[in-house]
Design an enzyme around this catalytic site. Structure first.
Site, PDB file in Angstrom:
ATOM      1  N   CYS A  88      18.569  31.423   0.664  1.00 32.29           N
ATOM      2  CA  CYS A  88      18.628  30.000   0.315  1.00 32.29           C
ATOM      3  C   CYS A  88      17.312  29.507  -0.282  1.00 32.29           C
ATOM      4  O   CYS A  88      17.298  28.558  -1.073  1.00 32.29           O
ATOM      5  CB  CYS A  88      18.936  29.158   1.550  1.00 32.29           C
ATOM      6  SG  CYS A  88      20.340  29.708   2.534  1.00 32.29           S
ATOM      7  N   ASP A 113      19.277  29.463   9.187  1.00 31.97           N
ATOM      8  CA  ASP A 113      20.309  29.314  10.220  1.00 31.97           C
ATOM      9  C   ASP A 113      21.122  30.596  10.377  1.00 31.97           C
ATOM     10  O   ASP A 113      21.492  30.975  11.492  1.00 31.97           O
ATOM     11  CB  ASP A 113      21.237  28.160   9.853  1.00 31.97           C
ATOM     12  CG  ASP A 113      20.555  26.816   9.991  1.00 31.97           C
ATOM     13  OD1 ASP A 113      19.384  26.784  10.402  1.00 31.97           O
ATOM     14  OD2 ASP A 113      21.183  25.799   9.680  1.00 31.97           O
ATOM     15  N   CYS A 116      17.962  25.285   2.062  1.00 31.14           N
ATOM     16  CA  CYS A 116      18.805  25.543   3.226  1.00 31.14           C
ATOM     17  C   CYS A 116      19.129  24.237   3.949  1.00 31.14           C
ATOM     18  O   CYS A 116      18.599  23.181   3.620  1.00 31.14           O
ATOM     19  CB  CYS A 116      18.101  26.553   4.139  1.00 31.14           C
ATOM     20  SG  CYS A 116      19.154  27.326   5.387  1.00 31.14           S
ATOM     21  N   ASP A 117      19.971  24.323   4.970  1.00 32.68           N
ATOM     22  CA  ASP A 117      20.614  23.163   5.596  1.00 32.68           C
ATOM     23  C   ASP A 117      19.707  21.965   5.879  1.00 32.68           C
ATOM     24  O   ASP A 117      19.945  20.870   5.395  1.00 32.68           O
ATOM     25  CB  ASP A 117      21.269  23.576   6.916  1.00 32.68           C
ATOM     26  CG  ASP A 117      22.393  24.573   6.724  1.00 32.68           C
ATOM     27  OD1 ASP A 117      22.499  25.135   5.625  1.00 32.68           O
ATOM     28  OD2 ASP A 117      23.146  24.801   7.674  1.00 32.68           O
ATOM     29  N   CYS A 171      24.375  29.009   1.319  1.00 32.17           N
ATOM     30  CA  CYS A 171      25.705  29.472   1.707  1.00 32.17           C
ATOM     31  C   CYS A 171      26.784  28.736   0.904  1.00 32.17           C
ATOM     32  O   CYS A 171      26.736  27.514   0.733  1.00 32.17           O
ATOM     33  CB  CYS A 171      25.915  29.283   3.193  1.00 32.17           C
ATOM     34  SG  CYS A 171      24.702  30.205   4.178  1.00 32.17           S
ATOM     35  N   GLU A 177      23.028  25.468  16.623  1.00 29.55           N
ATOM     36  CA  GLU A 177      24.391  25.594  16.100  1.00 29.55           C
ATOM     37  C   GLU A 177      25.123  26.718  16.822  1.00 29.55           C
ATOM     38  O   GLU A 177      24.502  27.693  17.245  1.00 29.55           O
ATOM     39  CB  GLU A 177      24.361  25.895  14.604  1.00 29.55           C
ATOM     40  CG  GLU A 177      23.868  24.743  13.769  1.00 29.55           C
ATOM     41  CD  GLU A 177      23.881  25.042  12.279  1.00 29.55           C
ATOM     42  OE1 GLU A 177      23.786  24.097  11.501  1.00 29.55           O
ATOM     43  OE2 GLU A 177      23.983  26.234  11.909  1.00 29.55           O
ATOM     44  N   SER A 234      27.614  24.928  12.955  1.00 29.07           N
ATOM     45  CA  SER A 234      27.326  25.197  11.552  1.00 29.07           C
ATOM     46  C   SER A 234      28.388  24.536  10.684  1.00 29.07           C
ATOM     47  O   SER A 234      29.522  24.314  11.127  1.00 29.07           O
ATOM     48  CB  SER A 234      27.330  26.714  11.317  1.00 29.07           C
ATOM     49  OG  SER A 234      27.473  27.024   9.957  1.00 29.07           O
TER      50      SER A 234
END
Length: 604
Positions: free
Chosen positions: A84, A116, A157-158, A240, A493, A518
């Site tokens: 990511c 993650d 990323c997240d 992702c 998560e 997640s």
């Protein structure tokens, strides 16, 4: 009229950030806007000779550039070891070169991240959510301390996306975001089908229960299949690929006007992503010239857009947590009840992973997020009139993009949705008096009742799954507690558990937690239960065998015991010893708010 001291004490406290000296709004130089609004503090005259000496050494080449050029921070969340983020340094270099061509000074810096997918199911996952705060702290710190006039942030990323936006809202200087982009779809050579990171976790569930096989080739062992999935699920750089948290947040932030059009659906390794980096330099100059600042874009109208996009596309439960944190940082009045209100009116129309078949890279091929926005703006569901970083409205930004093709199968017609209302439901009840977030697409049904099987940590559930203790048969509600923001600590998560349940096809099982999931999680799942177990929430006193009902129709989460029994059990409950008392997680646990307020760390 002056207020008395007593009246002043009763006034609500206004969030306060440090003030910095700067040129007045509308200041000009030679008839043009003076864009070095903040950096001029240290570059004018000879007030800060040491600072100027350091800046010359760092790369400013001329007196003209020192005295007159604005300084733009290029903040990438770059680090190696995670697809990511691993390409963001190169994107940042491209941005820097483009900024310099606009007669501006660009300073690259980066902040930290946690993968993650790599930490999922392990102790490292406890560090994930708190990186959002560290990223926000970093962007605020460097921008303010270094007197930057503007900021271009490049997350991947997240937690990266909400982190940089929170940092922008704090320093409130002209800013925009470039999403690092989505990964391409993987492909399993043995199964001969597309795969992605979520496939790994669901295949692991089937592996544990001995059901992982290829129906077309029985000679393949489960180890061969899982090894092939591991090798080919992630084909290169990018976040992702489904409508997981990274793509949820990028899509929402584009709908809020903080990115260039198309940023959220452009693949990471595409030429279009590099073109976006060049265009960002022109856009940030427009933001400075027109004094477009983050808090003018982060409004209730723009958050409404973010929620609409999330419901329509089937986005992550983490979006609730992050939108609340971004809104609180920008002093926008957003609550979890707003999510339910929007969910009740927005149809779920996207056949995207994790519950659907397609990925963001597929959506890009048919027009991407701007084409979806055109559909929603035309239907009156998305506000096209909000301002954006381009200096134009959202509707103007997407005008040149094509409408979705008539024969495409990824986005359903609004009059024939997958589900007539949104998939995210806010639940309350005697197990979640402060709220909880469920992700129910309708494929699982709308209510579930089962007997509680209680685990005081996610790792305990992993052991039970591995031993085969969770079986097909009677309905079970797995309760995972002491995994909230304070109790975890870090609110990890629980994709490993939820995906294993899906992979093993345990359709008789639901999962509830004071932790979170997640964006790749799906199934009958409820998270963000408030109050969490660590502070004495009712989830702390659930016992094995108690009956629990998850009711998405009436928006309730209840354990079937009397209020008197709940009160008695809470009297008998004793708080557990804190699992961490030193280091960054201890600081996080001491400062963090509950999930219904976004799990923030600066709500003093």
């Amino acid at each position: 009229m002056d207020l008395s001291n007593k009246e002043k004490e009763l006034q609500p406290e206004v969030p306060k950030f440090l003030d910095f000296p700067h040129l007045p709004d509308g200041a000009t130089r030679d008839g043009k806007p003076a864009l070095n609004k903040y950096s001029s503090t240290v570059t004018k005259d000879h007030d800060f000779p040491g600072a100027q000496a350091m800046l010359y050494a760092a790369g400013i080449s001329t007196k003209e550039a020192m005295k007159n050029y604005p300084q733009v921070g290029v903040a990438s969340v770059w680090w190696e070891g995670n697809p990511c983020n691993m390409h963001l340094l190169d994107l940042g270099k491209t941005v820097k070169g483009a900024v310099q061509k606009q007669d501006m000074v660009a300073w690259q810096y980066n902040t930290i991240g946690v993968s993650d997918a790599i930490t999922m199911g392990g102790e490292g996952m406890r560090f994930s959510l708190q990186t959002r705060e560290i990223i926000a702290d970093s962007v605020e710190t460097v921008t303010c301390a270094q007197h930057h006039d503007a900021c271009i942030a490049i997350p991947g990323c997240d937690k990266n996306m909400p982190g940089v936006v929170m940092g922008m809202a704090r320093h409130n200087r002209p800013s925009l975001m470039i999403y690092g982009g989505t990964i391409l779809v993987g492909y399993s050579n043995l199964l001969r089908k597309p795969i992605n990171i979520s496939t790994c976790y669901e295949a692991h569930g089937a592996y544990l229960f001995g059901t992982l096989s290829n129906p077309d080739d029985k000679s393949q062992s489960k180890d061969d299949i899982l090894s092939d999935i591991e090798r080919h699920a992630c084909p290169g750089a990018g976040a992702c690929g489904g409508m997981y948290t990274a793509n949820t947040m990028a899509t929402a932030i584009e709908a809020m006007g903080l990115t260039l059009p198309g940023s959220s659906s452009t693949p990471a390794e595409s030429p279009a992503k590099m073109r976006e980096c060049h265009k960002a330099a022109e856009a940030i100059k427009i933001c400075m010239e027109k004094n477009i600042k983050p808090r003018e874009l982060l409004t209730k109208r723009s958050f409404e857009n973010a929620m609409v996009m999330t419901m329509a596309l089937g986005g992550s439960t983490n979006g609730v947590l992050h939108f609340l944190a971004m809104a609180n940082t920008a002093d926008v009045n957003l609550t979890i009840d707003d999510f339910q209100r929007v969910s009740d009116k927005i149809p779920f129309i996207a056949n995207l992973a994790p519950s659907g078949k397609y990925y963001m890279a597929d959506l890009y091929e048919i027009g991407g997020i701007p084409s979806v926005m055109k559909l929603l703006v035309a239907a009156g569901l998305l506000d096209g009139g909000i301002p954006t970083v381009t200096g134009k409205t959202l509707a103007e930004n997407i005008e040149s993009f094509p409408s979705l093709p008539q024969d495409q199968v990824i986005i359903r017609p609004l009059d024939n949705p997958i589900k007539a209302t949104g998939h995210l439901q806010i639940l309350r009840g005697n197990l979640a008096p402060g709220g909880a977030v469920s992700k129910i697409t309708g494929k699982e049904g709308t209510s579930f009742t089962g007997k509680a099987m209680v685990f005081d940590k996610e790792s305990h559930l992993h052991v039970a799954l591995k031993r085969g203790d969770i079986k097909h048969g009677e309905n079970l509600v797995l309760v995972v507690r002491y995994e909230g923001p304070k109790g975890g600590p870090g609110m990890p998560e629980q994709l490993k558990a939820s995906a294993a349940i899906m992979g093993a096809k345990l359709n008789n099982v639901a999962l509830i937690t004071d932790g979170r999931y997640s964006g790749a999680s799906h199934g009958f799942i409820v998270g963000h239960i408030v109050p969490e177990a660590a502070v004495g929430g009712p989830i702390a006193i659930v016992r094995n065998g108690d009956t629990i009902t998850i009711d998405a129709v009436n928006k309730e989460l209840n354990v079937h015991i009397s209020s008197e029994e709940i009160e008695q059990r809470l009297k008998e409950w004793k708080p557990p010893r804190a699992p961490v008392t030193r280091g960054v997680l201890a600081k996080y646990a001491a400062l963090v708010s509950d999930a219904s307020r976004g799990a923030m760390t600066d709500l003093f």
